[in-house]
Design an enzyme around this catalytic site. Sequence first.
Site, PDB file in Angstrom:
ATOM      1  N   LYS A  35      -8.389  10.311 -11.113  1.00  0.00           N
ATOM      2  CA  LYS A  35      -9.243   9.581 -12.046  1.00  0.00           C
ATOM      3  C   LYS A  35     -10.621  10.239 -12.117  1.00  0.00           C
ATOM      4  CE  LYS A  35     -10.435   6.313  -8.378  1.00  0.00           C
ATOM      5  NZ  LYS A  35     -10.551   4.904  -7.973  1.00  0.00           N
ATOM      6  N   TYR A 250     -42.961  17.698 -12.589  1.00  0.00           N
ATOM      7  CA  TYR A 250     -43.435  16.405 -13.073  1.00  0.00           C
ATOM      8  C   TYR A 250     -44.001  15.558 -11.931  1.00  0.00           C
ATOM      9  CZ  TYR A 250     -41.074  17.070 -17.581  1.00  0.00           C
ATOM     10  OH  TYR A 250     -40.693  17.525 -18.814  1.00  0.00           O
TER      11      TYR A 250
END
Length: 353
Positions: A35, A250
């Site tokens: 999955k 940042y």
Amino acid sequence: MTRPARVIVDTSALQFNLALIRQKNPGVKIMAIVKADGYGHGVSRVGNALASSDAFGVASIEEAVKLREGGASKPIVLLEGPFEPNELQQIHDLQLHAVVHTHVQLAMILESDFRAPLWIKIDSGMHRLGFSPNELPNVLASLRNYPAPVRCMTHLANAHDLDDDNTESQLTVFATSVQDFDGETSVANSAGLLGWPQIEGAWARPGIMLYGVSPFRDKVGKDFGLKPAMSVKSAIISVRRINPGESVGYGRGFVASEALTVGVVAFGYGDGYPRAAGTGTPILVNGQAAEVIGEASMDMLTVDLTKVSNPQVGDEVTLWGPDLPVELVAKSAQTIPYELLCRVRMRARYVEN
């Protein structure tokens, strides 16, 4: 020039890990859990590599379709079962198996001409999906004349913690629940296979270990002889010097206490790198140990190159792979390797090794 961010999948490692599981668990059928796009490795690619498994486990019909379109012919089990009645025909057409964990699903099936093999999920203590043990006799009784195989399964909540006695409790609850059931059962996930040899069942459902990664917090895949199948790589696109007191990135997320050589890597959270993996997270530059500094941005992250000999633009960067276990990166990011493997499919291009 093509952006250097890439994910390399070693399909031979997948095959090696499956063979190792079979070697250590003779006689046990293997349902390979694929999955989340094969844990980020590409579900069709993984399906082809693990074609010798006895079945596949997926979370949705969409994943099953990709497996079938990729050539998978083995049984595929819908681990959450059907979500609505109109899926029953698709399940039949695709020759899937269905997990049943609610009375709504059970009624949906019994009120139709559905004939696919079923896996009845028992809640042995995880309290997420499944029938309670005292409901099981009535559930099985309602399926007494069902014309396809019926199996029973459960899921372990904390098998990755070998000091937690909850796993023993779950095993006891499940064993008691199915003591009068004469069909096949399935309990063991990766942590169960690696850490709880007393687990019984005709089927095992390995997931993370197929991809060469450990389910345990203090171990890596290599500790169990597994081979990591995924390598995540990019390259240095800028090299510069910064002085003491100057910052990077940042928010001035890193401020240098001394002069440093800083490299910029073409990889960021837009490629699936965890933003929480900040200063101190291990990374390799030309195979040499380095560290992330500051916070990852969308397309780039910065690394301290001071200990890397003669760093240059174009130098190969390994974010994780056989020489830098993803478990270590996940630990630095205060998450689990499962999340990193599944997230990395966001944008980076795939290359098959």
